[in-house]
Design a protein around this motif. Sequence first.
Motif, PDB file in Angstrom:
ATOM      1  N   ALA A 153      -1.318  11.244  -7.267  1.00 24.15           N
ATOM      2  CA  ALA A 153      -1.091  10.482  -6.160  1.00 24.15           C
ATOM      3  C   ALA A 153      -2.168  11.334  -5.223  1.00 24.15           C
ATOM      4  N   ILE A 154      -2.219  10.483  -3.691  1.00 21.92           N
ATOM      5  CA  ILE A 154      -3.111  10.937  -2.859  1.00 21.92           C
ATOM      6  C   ILE A 154      -2.486  11.199  -1.516  1.00 21.92           C
ATOM      7  N   CYS A 155      -2.943  12.070  -0.813  1.00 18.85           N
ATOM      8  CA  CYS A 155      -2.332  12.555   0.488  1.00 18.85           C
ATOM      9  C   CYS A 155      -3.296  12.657   1.364  1.00 18.85           C
ATOM     10  N   GLY A 156      -3.143  12.367   2.921  1.00 20.76           N
ATOM     11  CA  GLY A 156      -3.562  12.925   3.757  1.00 20.76           C
ATOM     12  C   GLY A 156      -2.916  13.758   4.865  1.00 20.76           C
ATOM     13  N   SER A 157      -2.506  13.351   5.837  1.00 20.72           N
ATOM     14  CA  SER A 157      -1.842  14.260   6.501  1.00 20.72           C
ATOM     15  C   SER A 157      -0.240  14.201   6.304  1.00 20.72           C
ATOM     16  N   ARG A 158       0.246  13.476   5.263  1.00 17.99           N
ATOM     17  CA  ARG A 158       1.528  13.574   4.737  1.00 17.99           C
ATOM     18  C   ARG A 158       2.515  13.197   5.530  1.00 17.99           C
ATOM     19  N   HIS A 159       2.267  12.199   6.353  1.00 21.40           N
ATOM     20  CA  HIS A 159       3.248  11.487   7.365  1.00 21.40           C
ATOM     21  C   HIS A 159       3.983  10.494   7.018  1.00 21.40           C
ATOM     22  N   ALA A 160       3.730   9.892   5.894  1.00 20.94           N
ATOM     23  CA  ALA A 160       4.221   8.654   5.230  1.00 20.94           C
ATOM     24  C   ALA A 160       5.735   9.265   4.936  1.00 20.94           C
ATOM     25  N   ALA A 161       6.896   8.083   5.101  1.00 21.16           N
ATOM     26  CA  ALA A 161       8.190   8.926   4.774  1.00 21.16           C
ATOM     27  C   ALA A 161       8.751   8.290   3.389  1.00 21.16           C
TER      28      ALA A 161
ATOM     29  N   ASP B 146      -5.565  16.190  -2.480  1.00 21.05           N
ATOM     30  CA  ASP B 146      -5.274  16.231  -0.593  1.00 21.05           C
ATOM     31  C   ASP B 146      -6.860  15.877  -0.193  1.00 21.05           C
ATOM     32  N   THR B 147      -6.910  14.960   0.635  1.00 19.84           N
ATOM     33  CA  THR B 147      -8.194  14.591   1.358  1.00 19.84           C
ATOM     34  C   THR B 147      -8.642  15.386   2.466  1.00 19.84           C
ATOM     35  N   THR B 148      -7.709  16.209   3.040  1.00 16.38           N
ATOM     36  CA  THR B 148      -7.835  16.738   4.472  1.00 16.38           C
ATOM     37  C   THR B 148      -9.198  17.648   4.631  1.00 16.38           C
TER      38      THR B 148
ATOM     39  N   GLY C 200      -6.551   3.424  -6.066  1.00 12.47           N
ATOM     40  CA  GLY C 200      -7.723   4.295  -6.206  1.00 12.47           C
ATOM     41  C   GLY C 200      -7.798   5.300  -5.116  1.00 12.47           C
ATOM     42  N   PHE C 201      -8.939   5.899  -5.276  1.00 14.79           N
ATOM     43  CA  PHE C 201      -9.092   6.804  -4.115  1.00 14.79           C
ATOM     44  C   PHE C 201     -10.300   6.288  -3.124  1.00 14.79           C
ATOM     45  N   VAL C 202      -9.946   6.425  -1.999  1.00 20.31           N
ATOM     46  CA  VAL C 202     -10.828   5.780  -0.903  1.00 20.31           C
ATOM     47  C   VAL C 202     -11.631   7.034  -0.360  1.00 20.31           C
TER      48      VAL C 202
ATOM     49  N   GLY D  70       7.821   8.533   0.225  1.00 20.15           N
ATOM     50  CA  GLY D  70       7.128   9.143  -1.083  1.00 20.15           C
ATOM     51  C   GLY D  70       5.812   8.335  -1.436  1.00 20.15           C
ATOM     52  N   GLN D  71       4.946   7.739  -0.618  1.00 22.45           N
ATOM     53  CA  GLN D  71       4.080   7.167  -0.951  1.00 22.45           C
ATOM     54  C   GLN D  71       2.912   7.885  -1.312  1.00 22.45           C
ATOM     55  N   GLN D  72       2.987   9.267  -0.740  1.00 23.06           N
ATOM     56  CA  GLN D  72       1.830  10.219  -0.953  1.00 23.06           C
ATOM     57  C   GLN D  72       2.038  11.382  -2.148  1.00 23.06           C
TER      58      GLN D  72
ATOM     59  N   PHE E 284       9.898  -5.767   8.114  1.00 22.67           N
ATOM     60  CA  PHE E 284      10.080  -4.323   8.506  1.00 22.67           C
ATOM     61  C   PHE E 284       8.708  -3.497   7.756  1.00 22.67           C
ATOM     62  N   TYR E 285       8.552  -2.362   8.127  1.00 24.28           N
ATOM     63  CA  TYR E 285       7.231  -1.622   7.759  1.00 24.28           C
ATOM     64  C   TYR E 285       7.582  -0.768   6.605  1.00 24.28           C
ATOM     65  N   LEU E 286       6.826  -1.047   5.454  1.00 21.97           N
ATOM     66  CA  LEU E 286       6.716  -0.214   4.155  1.00 21.97           C
ATOM     67  C   LEU E 286       6.549   1.221   4.423  1.00 21.97           C
ATOM     68  N   THR E 287       5.838   1.630   5.265  1.00 20.85           N
ATOM     69  CA  THR E 287       5.433   3.283   5.360  1.00 20.85           C
ATOM     70  C   THR E 287       6.738   3.979   5.440  1.00 20.85           C
ATOM     71  N   TYR E 288       7.738   3.780   5.999  1.00 18.01           N
ATOM     72  CA  TYR E 288       8.881   4.517   6.188  1.00 18.01           C
ATOM     73  C   TYR E 288       9.806   4.583   4.859  1.00 18.01           C
TER      74      TYR E 288
HETATM   75  C1  LIG Z   1       5.287  10.451  14.356  1.00 15.71           C
HETATM   76  C2  LIG Z   1       4.808   9.484  13.555  1.00 15.71           C
HETATM   77  C3  LIG Z   1       4.066   8.275  14.263  1.00 15.71           C
HETATM   78  C4  LIG Z   1       3.503   7.017  13.781  1.00 15.71           C
HETATM   79  N1  LIG Z   1       3.299   6.144  14.354  1.00 15.71           N
HETATM   80  C5  LIG Z   1       2.683   5.033  13.942  1.00 15.71           C
HETATM   81  C6  LIG Z   1       1.997   4.008  14.725  1.00 15.71           C
HETATM   82  O1  LIG Z   1       1.869   4.163  15.850  1.00 15.71           O
HETATM   83  N2  LIG Z   1       1.537   3.006  14.058  1.00 15.71           N
HETATM   84  C7  LIG Z   1       1.530   2.830  12.677  1.00 15.71           C
HETATM   85  O2  LIG Z   1       1.209   1.905  12.223  1.00 15.71           O
HETATM   86  N3  LIG Z   1       2.154   3.804  11.823  1.00 15.71           N
HETATM   87  C8  LIG Z   1       2.504   5.080  12.603  1.00 15.71           C
HETATM   88  N4  LIG Z   1       3.075   5.879  11.577  1.00 15.71           N
HETATM   89  C9  LIG Z   1       3.080   5.739  10.292  1.00 15.71           C
HETATM   90  C10 LIG Z   1       1.481   6.291   9.631  1.00 15.71           C
HETATM   91  O3  LIG Z   1       0.547   5.494  10.411  1.00 15.71           O
HETATM   92  C11 LIG Z   1       1.377   6.216   8.291  1.00 15.71           C
HETATM   93  O4  LIG Z   1       2.658   6.686   7.496  1.00 15.71           O
HETATM   94  C12 LIG Z   1       0.301   6.802   7.821  1.00 15.71           C
HETATM   95  O5  LIG Z   1      -0.212   6.232   6.505  1.00 15.71           O
HETATM   96  C13 LIG Z   1       0.190   8.203   7.616  1.00 15.71           C
HETATM   97  O6  LIG Z   1      -1.020   8.639   7.458  1.00 15.71           O
HETATM   98  P1  LIG Z   1      -1.421  10.134   6.701  1.00 15.71           P
HETATM   99  O7  LIG Z   1      -2.689  10.381   7.128  1.00 15.71           O
HETATM  100  O8  LIG Z   1      -0.518  10.880   6.960  1.00 15.71           O
HETATM  101  O9  LIG Z   1      -1.240   9.748   5.266  1.00 15.71           O
HETATM  102  P2  LIG Z   1      -0.345  10.179   4.141  1.00 15.71           P
HETATM  103  O10 LIG Z   1       1.103  10.019   4.594  1.00 15.71           O
HETATM  104  O11 LIG Z   1      -0.685  11.552   3.523  1.00 15.71           O
HETATM  105  O12 LIG Z   1      -0.633   8.918   3.008  1.00 15.71           O
HETATM  106  C14 LIG Z   1      -0.186   7.627   3.390  1.00 15.71           C
HETATM  107  C15 LIG Z   1      -0.550   6.767   2.186  1.00 15.71           C
HETATM  108  O13 LIG Z   1      -1.869   6.720   2.359  1.00 15.71           O
HETATM  109  C16 LIG Z   1      -2.651   6.957   1.057  1.00 15.71           C
HETATM  110  N5  LIG Z   1      -3.774   7.553   1.096  1.00 15.71           N
HETATM  111  C17 LIG Z   1      -4.341   8.479   2.035  1.00 15.71           C
HETATM  112  N6  LIG Z   1      -5.443   8.808   1.944  1.00 15.71           N
HETATM  113  C18 LIG Z   1      -6.134   8.033   0.938  1.00 15.71           C
HETATM  114  C19 LIG Z   1      -7.145   7.888   0.339  1.00 15.71           C
HETATM  115  N7  LIG Z   1      -8.253   8.578   0.835  1.00 15.71           N
HETATM  116  N8  LIG Z   1      -7.327   6.917  -0.717  1.00 15.71           N
HETATM  117  C20 LIG Z   1      -6.247   6.212  -1.031  1.00 15.71           C
HETATM  118  N9  LIG Z   1      -5.152   6.110  -0.482  1.00 15.71           N
HETATM  119  C21 LIG Z   1      -4.977   7.033   0.489  1.00 15.71           C
HETATM  120  C22 LIG Z   1      -1.403   7.754   0.356  1.00 15.71           C
HETATM  121  O14 LIG Z   1      -1.479   7.596  -1.206  1.00 15.71           O
HETATM  122  C23 LIG Z   1      -0.208   6.914   0.698  1.00 15.71           C
HETATM  123  O15 LIG Z   1       0.058   6.097   0.018  1.00 15.71           O
HETATM  124  C24 LIG Z   1       3.470   7.037  12.191  1.00 15.71           C
HETATM  125  C25 LIG Z   1       4.168   8.023  11.646  1.00 15.71           C
HETATM  126  C26 LIG Z   1       4.603   9.157  12.201  1.00 15.71           C
HETATM  127  C27 LIG Z   1       5.299  10.184  11.218  1.00 15.71           C
END
Ligand SMILES: Cc1cc2nc3c(=O)[nH]c(=O)nc-3n(C[C@H](O)[C@H](O)[C@H](O)COP(=O)(O)OP(=O)(O)OC[C@H]3O[C@@H](n4cnc5c(N)ncnc54)[C@H](O)[C@@H]3O)c2cc1C
Length: 509
Positions: free
Chosen positions: A79-87, A100-102, A214-216, A89-91, A449-453
């Motif tokens: 799996a790939i993570c950036g800042s780990r804010h998706a909620a 971890d891409t950070t 894949g990995f971007v 289990g996507q990352q 609805f938004y899939l990111t949560y």
């Molecule tokens: C407090 C808060 C406020 C937010 N506000 C907004 C908002 O205003 N608008 C909005 O649209 N969203 C908002 N979000 C949601 C946020 O934009 C997404 O959850 C976003 O994906 C988080 O980015 P991240 O860097 O934390 O990625 P992560 O949570 O680490 O990863 C998210 C997804 O991206 C994939 N990914 C990350 N990097 C790569 C890469 N290099 N290659 C391939 N896949 C990758 C991961 O596999 C995962 O599926 C918010 C979330 C929080 C917690």
Amino acid sequence: MISTNNSSCGLSRRDFLRMAAIAGLSPWQAALAEHRGTLVNDVHSALNPTWVTEIHHVESLSDSVQAITRARKSGQSLAICGSRHAAGGQQFLTDGVLLDTTQMNKILHLDQESALLTVQSGTRWVDIEASLNKIQLREPKPLGINQKQTGLNTLTIGGTLSANAHGHGLLLKPFVADVDSFKLINADGELINCSRHENVDLFSAVIGGYGAFGFVPQVTLKLIHRQKVRRMVQMIPLQKLGQCVEQSISKGFRYGHCQMNIDESSPGYLNEGIYSTYEPVDIDTPITGSEKQMTADGWTDLVSLVHSDKTKAYKDYVAFYQSTDGFINWSDVWQNSHYVNGYHQTLDRLSASKESATEVLSEFFVPIPQLETFLSHAREYFLAHKQNIIFSTIRFIEKDDETLLPWARERYACIIFNFHTAHTPSAIEVTMLSGKFLIDRAIDVKGSFYLTYQHLADKKQVLTCYPSFENYLALKLKHDPNEVFQSDWYRWHKKMFAQESSDCVPQKA
Ligand SMILES: Cc1cc2nc3c(=O)[nH]c(=O)nc-3n(C[C@H](O)[C@H](O)[C@H](O)COP(=O)(O)OP(=O)(O)OC[C@H]3O[C@@H](n4cnc5c(N)ncnc54)[C@H](O)[C@@H]3O)c2cc1C
């Protein structure tokens, strides 16, 4: 009063048991009980503690190719993570490798002429803005970003692209519109270009595709000429919001948002809000009110107050916004906000709370004329079920006609709720049921609805709001038959789609 049908709104048993197991102790304590690798969690809700076998902090292209090739050869998935804010289990992938891409956080190239900026995918918005300012110090017509998430500045470009995120534009499409192209390392470890001209199917699947293809490693962003704007603040009843937005657009304003009244003891609860719009002004207009911007301490105090005295917190919030009426700044600066990772742990400690808690975000999309109906359902439901909203805002989005899994299938109002949620089975269930209920109410008015949560939608809800979800799963397997790239979110959906296929007819949306 609206009643809920528990058989359709109930959590899946697996989900509930997982939540319950997590919540019996704290999520970390429960997960620590079965130590097997490295424990990771999402930053905001902290409801996704996951054991991974190892974490690679990739630093370069070759590093990433090697890590992917190694995982594939040893039969591991990653799996790939950036800042780990998706909620949802996507990352993370249970017992998988985590890339971890950070550390891949370099600004690679600014093409001033074409207004294109190429960055590594782990770069955070805060660093992009700082770099652009530094590079263009003497530029009379500097370039800037069009939109970013406004709740925090530390999300990565890879995470933003994979969620196809949005900011607070009044007439903007999701992030896909700001992407010129990107590179992708596929499951075979090959580096390929994706744009509107090359590998078009992957361009539209990877943006909003949650890391499944894949990995971007790098992204080329379209920039705009940096614009100064004047913030204009007014208190409005929410039934006037659609009209106000139309007026703002007709005056040429590009950005705006409405922070809702979340004080349930007030008649204005989810009925009124602070509407802020941003009027373009000449680039030579001096910046004003910098000293009045919210500070990190001010943000922390406000978040703390909203947990203890909502009436006062909302009053203070209104007063703060009103005190910034008329101030001028760059439009990208207005999109920034403070956020302290792990702030809830501090709140829990200070309040000597017996249970740990966090906020759980969710977001729903409805056609603007249906906003009032949707909010009246939400208001009634939250009051009946004692749902505690810490923050709520409304944004606007234009139709996305480019990605495979568009969440903005039409022009929508985006309604965001941040639910305070104690980590107990009953409190988590209240929050998850609210989410499921609101997905249905959004569907009733042809919304989404938004899939990111959290992954709380059932198959019917997913199919109704994302009619191409099966195509998404099929395309993933076409490009990655061995499922080298996975996440718990992907596995959950794949399993759900493999089940109960005959009895699932999508609702009309
Ligand atoms: C407090 C808060 C406020 C937010 N506000 C907004 C908002 O205003 N608008 C909005 O649209 N969203 C908002 N979000 C949601 C946020 O934009 C997404 O959850 C976003 O994906 C988080 O980015 P991240 O860097 O934390 O990625 P992560 O949570 O680490 O990863 C998210 C997804 O991206 C994939 N990914 C990350 N990097 C790569 C890469 N290099 N290659 C391939 N896949 C990758 C991961 O596999 C995962 O599926 C918010 C979330 C929080 C917690």
